[in-house]
Design a protein around this motif. Sequence first.
Motif, short mmCIF file in Angstrom:
data_model
loop_
_atom_site.label_atom_id
_atom_site.label_comp_id
_atom_site.label_asym_id
_atom_site.label_seq_id
_atom_site.Cartn_x
_atom_site.Cartn_y
_atom_site.Cartn_z
N VAL A 348 0.84 -1.20 0.00
CA VAL A 348 0.00 0.00 0.00
C VAL A 348 0.88 1.25 0.00
O VAL A 348 0.59 2.23 -0.68
N MET A 349 1.96 1.19 0.75
CA MET A 349 2.86 2.35 0.79
C MET A 349 3.46 2.63 -0.59
O MET A 349 3.57 3.78 -1.01
N ASN A 350 3.81 1.56 -1.29
CA ASN A 350 4.32 1.74 -2.65
C ASN A 350 3.31 2.50 -3.50
O ASN A 350 3.66 3.41 -4.24
N LEU A 351 2.06 2.10 -3.34
CA LEU A 351 1.04 2.76 -4.15
C LEU A 351 0.88 4.23 -3.75
O LEU A 351 0.85 5.11 -4.62
N LEU A 352 0.81 4.48 -2.46
CA LEU A 352 0.62 5.86 -2.01
C LEU A 352 1.78 6.72 -2.46
O LEU A 352 1.61 7.88 -2.84
N LYS A 353 2.98 6.15 -2.43
CA LYS A 353 4.14 6.93 -2.84
C LYS A 353 4.13 7.20 -4.33
O LYS A 353 4.44 8.32 -4.77
N SER A 354 3.76 6.21 -5.09
CA SER A 354 3.76 6.47 -6.55
C SER A 354 2.63 7.44 -6.89
O SER A 354 2.77 8.28 -7.78
N LEU A 355 1.52 7.34 -6.15
CA LEU A 355 0.41 8.28 -6.36
C LEU A 355 0.88 9.70 -6.04
O LEU A 355 0.63 10.65 -6.78
N TYR A 369 -9.89 12.79 -13.24
CA TYR A 369 -9.91 11.69 -12.28
C TYR A 369 -9.47 10.40 -12.96
O TYR A 369 -8.82 9.56 -12.35
N GLU A 370 -9.81 10.29 -14.24
CA GLU A 370 -9.46 9.09 -15.00
C GLU A 370 -7.96 8.84 -14.95
O GLU A 370 -7.50 7.72 -14.71
N ALA A 371 -7.20 9.91 -15.17
CA ALA A 371 -5.74 9.78 -15.16
C ALA A 371 -5.26 9.40 -13.76
O ALA A 371 -4.39 8.54 -13.60
N PHE A 372 -5.85 10.02 -12.77
CA PHE A 372 -5.52 9.72 -11.38
C PHE A 372 -5.78 8.25 -11.08
O PHE A 372 -5.00 7.56 -10.44
N LYS A 373 -6.90 7.79 -11.60
CA LYS A 373 -7.31 6.41 -11.33
C LYS A 373 -6.34 5.40 -11.95
O LYS A 373 -6.14 4.32 -11.41
N GLN A 374 -5.78 5.77 -13.07
CA GLN A 374 -4.80 4.88 -13.70
C GLN A 374 -3.66 4.58 -12.73
O GLN A 374 -3.21 3.45 -12.61
N VAL A 375 -3.20 5.63 -12.07
CA VAL A 375 -2.11 5.45 -11.11
C VAL A 375 -2.61 4.72 -9.88
O VAL A 375 -1.96 3.84 -9.34
N LEU A 376 -3.80 5.10 -9.46
CA LEU A 376 -4.40 4.49 -8.27
C LEU A 376 -4.57 2.98 -8.45
O LEU A 376 -4.36 2.20 -7.53
N ASP A 377 -4.95 2.58 -9.65
CA ASP A 377 -5.16 1.16 -9.92
C ASP A 377 -3.90 0.49 -10.45
O ASP A 377 -3.95 -0.66 -10.86
N ASN A 378 -2.81 1.25 -10.47
CA ASN A 378 -1.53 0.70 -10.89
C ASN A 378 -1.61 0.03 -12.25
O ASN A 378 -1.18 -1.12 -12.42
#
Length: 822
Positions: A348-355, A369-378
């Motif tokens: 989860v930390m990896n994801l939060l950091k990349s976000l 939001y779509e672009a944000f979601k791409q990162v959120l969903d890795n």
Amino acid sequence: MARLCASPRFVSRWRTDRSVLFSCLCLIVLASAAEAGLYTASDQIVLLSQRNVRSALVNSSAAMVVEFYASWCGHCVAFSPYYKKLARDIKEWKPAVNVAAIDCAEEGNNKVCSYDYEVRGYPTIKFFPAYSEADSTGRPYRDLRNLRHRIIDSLEAHKEPWPPACPPLEPISQAELDVFFETNNVQHLALIFEDVNSYVGREVTLDLLQFDNIAVRRVLKSDHSLVTKLGVTEFPSCYLHQPGGNFTRLRVNFEARAFYSYALQRLPGVVRSGNPPMVLTQIHTNSTEEPWRPFNRSRVYMADLESALHYSLRVEVAAFDVLEKDTLKALNKYVSVLAKYFPGRPMVMNLLKSLNSWLKNQTDNQISYEAFKQVLDNTAQVPHTALPEGVRWVGCQGSQPHFRRYPCGVWTLFHVLTVQANATGGSDHLEVLNAMRNYIRHFFGCRDCAEHFENMAREDLASVDSLQSAMTWLWFRHNRVNNRIAGALSEDPLFPKIQWPSPEMCPSCHTVSESGEHKWKKEQVLSFLLSYFSSSSILTDYLEDETQILEKQKEKHARQQEAAAARKHRERKAREALNSVTLPPSPSPAEEEEEEEEESPQDEAVAYEEEEGEEGAQAASEMEGKSSEPTSWVQTEMDLSRDRRQAPRFSRFAGMRFGKPEGNRGLPSIIGMRFREKRDDIVDLDSFVNQHFKDKALQLAASSRVKQRTLQTKVEQEPRPGFGLSMELDTALGMMGLQPVDVDLEGKGKRRQKRGLAGQYFRRETEMTHKGRWMSALSIGFSNLDISLCVVLYSLSAICLVLMYHFFKNRLKRRPVKIALA
Ligand SMILES: Cc1cc2nc3c(=O)[nH]c(=O)nc-3n(C[C@H](O)[C@H](O)[C@H](O)COP(=O)(O)OP(=O)(O)OC[C@H]3O[C@@H](n4cnc5c(N)ncnc54)[C@H](O)[C@@H]3O)c2cc1C
Ligand SMILES: *[C@@H]1O[C@H](CO)[C@@H](O)[C@H](O)[C@H]1NC(C)=O
Ligand SMILES: *[C@@H]1O[C@H](CO)[C@@H](O)[C@H](O)[C@H]1NC(C)=O
Ligand SMILES: *[C@@H]1O[C@H](CO)[C@@H](O)[C@H](O)[C@H]1NC(C)=O
């Protein structure tokens, strides 16, 4: 002071671009219309104005305590915190006696204050008995100290009609006690033995007036018969009397009002009026809801924190299609705080950091939001990076689906973050609270809550001057919210709102002042918060397994890729169909190469894999023919003659003479065939030869190829290399060359092993299928040389056919052109 008096309109700040929130906002606008003075709707104080003052004070079933004040008056401003505190303190008494205020400085109210209620100075506090008449001007309090006690005095002196919700306040007599359970339908009677001057008994009586199944009465120290009967020596002290006739002492940390009230409200069978008595076993027995997860009420669960993250990032933030300006700033701060202080598991930390780093790298004024979601969903499939999807409440479970859950998760999350910021020594003591404030302001779906929270933040968030005071600020404000909404519809009867932590949870956090008032021991509370929300005491029960989450994410990613590839494929087909209606067939090599670049081979393979029947295999075969030549027949042909190798292409160039762009493989040539059929019979031959030539030579090889690719993509999906570059290289090298760069060191060995095996399997199978197919096609017993020879001869004859056909075709075609020119 100006800050308090001016009370800016809160609502205008809210963005109104969400139609969903529109109705909520309307409510807020209405509610805040009266909020110009020293008090807001968050204060447990009825806000009066010239419009509602009569209806509130005349013939009310509860007595009213009203402050007449002027917002410009310094005394009033200085007094307002005490008045607010009083309102919070006697909140439970509301049905018997309610607290109100009117700002006489406001234009319309001025006349009402001075003429109708004869107010001469500010602040003036008056008591209006229940069922007051229209001409009643109320009884002013001369002494504003100990107002709570003065109010009890007023209630005791109340004449008939007595406020119906107000319980009897006088001491109980022996005679009354003897028949008490015959005349009252309650399970518990609490007796508070006290001095005649003590108010504790009456206060506790009023504190419990909204609770069923219990009655509280005071017994005076001077009532010798009862005192000696029970052998009471301590005053005040509390005894419970049950219908059976026995008396038991109520055990509390301190013999004081707050502790009696807390303990009595929690007795078995005692519930807030209107709430049915409920036990946990009755819940979730026949619902389709997820099963109840047993948990320890005095612990924090990571499952709640992750659920809160999921809900906030995937649901609340998703309400905005585009994030810009304030919402973007709020999101930035929120994610940055999460990346810094969230005590999550590595994944989860990896994801939060990349976000966070992705957000930081955005230079545009807005992001979708779509672009944000791409990162959120890795979707980039960075290894060991994921935020589990869906919610899984544990400590935040509610007895009903509409109780607790997300708001509980939000509180818990921010408490944890303030504590973590303190533990890791953050530099900005307001960082977390500001992030929370902005998050709540812009994204929190409960707009009422947001308004109240903003009111609190505006009031004294600025007083926070250290990381520790940030923690205690949030704790203290949270308790204020608990106080305000205790007994509200949003309260889960199974999880009543308390002043937290309870005396059971943290006995040392509580104490009493000399006058018997409850007091927090701030130092103790601080250390309790530190340990309660510390990362080491967060329980990981019920968390979904990391490998499972990553697996799910991978599957989802593959499905999306598949869908995208299929879509692309469909689009291409449609495009081709469109082209071929107007254009002649056979593709130009240049065109084809472009096509090739558009799609990664991986995409293609997935698309074909999905497709069934000849068409897919055919298309794949054609692609194979070009992109990777070394099938045996091509090699042989190349060796034999350059000219002949170009022969099949000749037909393509022939088509180009009409100067029209090309359609391409498979399907278009068939459509084109029909198109020309009417004009020319020979065209049939064209496509036939083309098809036949390609089919016969490639079909078999192709089918095995498709398998290879399928296998390849499968293998590819499983172990992910660390960086995009190596991944691409890997694919390009057919997975036989480079090792993946694994970020995760633990899984490295295993993955390599897997990959090595997969590679071997892949190669062996290729060989097998190739040989096997050719053998069965050309009967067993031929040597490789024989087979090659056959293939060469076969190819040559085909090429001859093509050449002949084109020769005739050209001759035929030249004629109509000449005619046209003439
Ligand atoms: C910012 C905000 C504002 C809100 N405003 C309103 C509102 O105006 N009206 C309304 O009806 N609802 C409001 N809510 C929702 C409400 O506060 C509760 O979150 C909700 O009713 C669920 O309550 P709960 O019983 O799960 O406990 P919560 O109050 O959500 O608390 C969650 C957990 O935190 C712990 N906790 C409780 N008190 C404290 C404390 N003082 N310090 C540290 N930890 C504590 C307890 O373990 C508790 O179970 C608001 C929520 C938020 C996040
Ligand atoms: C006051 O309220 C009671 C009921 O609450 C009602 O019966 C009575 O008529 C009211 N009196 C006046 C003067 O409005
Ligand atoms: C269970 O079902 C019964 C009827 O089937 C219903 O009356 C009851 O309210 C349900 N209980 C819960 C907790 O949903
Ligand atoms: C719940 O947690 C508290 C605090 O860690 C602990 O003292 C208590 O024993 C736990 N209760 C249960 C039932 O595990």
